[in-house]
Design an enzyme around this catalytic site. Structure first.
Site, PDB file in Angstrom:
ATOM      1  CB  SER A 101      50.753  38.997 -12.783  1.00  0.00           C
ATOM      2  OG  SER A 101      50.240  38.443 -11.614  1.00  0.00           O
ATOM      3  CG  ASP A 151      47.058  31.708 -14.244  1.00  0.00           C
ATOM      4  OD1 ASP A 151      47.227  31.674 -13.004  1.00  0.00           O
ATOM      5  OD2 ASP A 151      47.383  32.670 -14.949  1.00  0.00           O
ATOM      6  CG  HIS A 182      50.099  33.671 -12.595  1.00  0.00           C
ATOM      7  ND1 HIS A 182      48.875  34.114 -13.059  1.00  0.00           N
ATOM      8  CD2 HIS A 182      50.701  34.760 -12.046  1.00  0.00           C
ATOM      9  CE1 HIS A 182      48.750  35.421 -12.789  1.00  0.00           C
ATOM     10  NE2 HIS A 182      49.855  35.836 -12.175  1.00  0.00           N
TER      11      HIS A 182
HETATM   12  C1  MLT Z   1      47.193  40.416  -8.311  1.00  0.00           C
HETATM   13  O1  MLT Z   1      46.965  41.495  -8.816  1.00  0.00           O
HETATM   14  O2  MLT Z   1      47.177  40.228  -7.090  1.00  0.00           O
HETATM   15  C2  MLT Z   1      47.594  39.305  -9.249  1.00  0.00           C
HETATM   16  O3  MLT Z   1      46.659  38.874 -10.059  1.00  0.00           O
HETATM   17  C3  MLT Z   1      48.260  38.221  -8.635  1.00  0.00           C
HETATM   18  C4  MLT Z   1      49.612  38.630  -8.319  1.00  0.00           C
HETATM   19  O4  MLT Z   1      50.029  39.696  -8.704  1.00  0.00           O
HETATM   20  O5  MLT Z   1      50.278  37.843  -7.650  1.00  0.00           O
END
Ligand code: MLT
Length: 200
Positions: A101, A151, A182
């Protein structure tokens, strides 16, 4: 940057672990164990705090990044990696990133901004970190993307866009699809391990 370093039985393979929003340097240690229990591990905590939740760069809101901070934090991480390689005596060109993420997004940003920042990368639920930059040549780089057909944070279209951007820069990209939103699933880690085994 706050981090953990464990030297592995095989110190010529280094896994760089980059957690998701609200995570810490502890989170992906079990994932590293599953992918390559013999590798050295460098696990880093993001330097940005969003209401107490560690991140690797600021965002304006969900899915909208503060690009100035992203560029600055990417440089900070890149410098940290050079310093860590010196301190722990490893070769930076042997580093495979595993990011989830927000951590996958900063790993992607390293690839978008620097020449040879990493050997290869496992990006778990990444987004396109930034648009309209000239991506350095990525020939020879192998990239695994774990994505979700449903996602809500990274749409399949964005995954395909990221695949295209990295592939057009010369990387060999493998995309594995799950349908658990996700979330990081055990199955995608197993698939990432199979992919990693083929590269060794
Ligand atoms: C981000 O970098 O903000 C991500 O893709 C989403 C997250 O970390 O919640």
């Amino acid at each position: 940057m706050k981090h953990i370093f464990h030297e592995g039985v095989n110190p010529n393979r280094i896994l760089l672990l980059l957690h998701g929003t609200g995570g810490t340097e502890q989170d992906l240690l079990p994932v590293a164990k599953m992918i390559d229990p013999e590798a050295s591990v460098l696990s880093v905590r993001g330097n940005v705090s969003e209401n107490g939740m560690p991140r690797f760069f600021k965002r304006l809101r969900e899915g909208v990044f503060d690009e100035e901070d992203l560029v600055h934090r990417t440089e900070e991480l890149n410098t940290f990696l050079t310093e860590a390689a010196e301190e722990y005596d490893f070769d930076r060109s042997n580093v495979t990133a595993i990011g989830y993420s927000n951590g996958a997004n900063i790993a992607g940003s390293l690839l978008f901004h620097y020449k040879e920042p990493l050997k290869n990368a496992i990006l778990l639920h990444p987004m396109v970190p930034i648009r309209n930059v000239e991506i350095p040549k990525l020939n020879g780089k192998l990239i695994f993307i774990g994505a979700g057909t449903n996602d809500p944070i990274c749409s399949p279209e964005e995954t395909k866009e990221l695949d295209e951007l990295l592939s057009n820069a010369g990387a060999t990209v493998t995309v594995h699809w799950e349908s658990m939103g996700h979330s990081l699933t055990e199955n995608e880690i197993i698939k990432a391990r199979e992919w990693y085994e083929e590269q060794k």
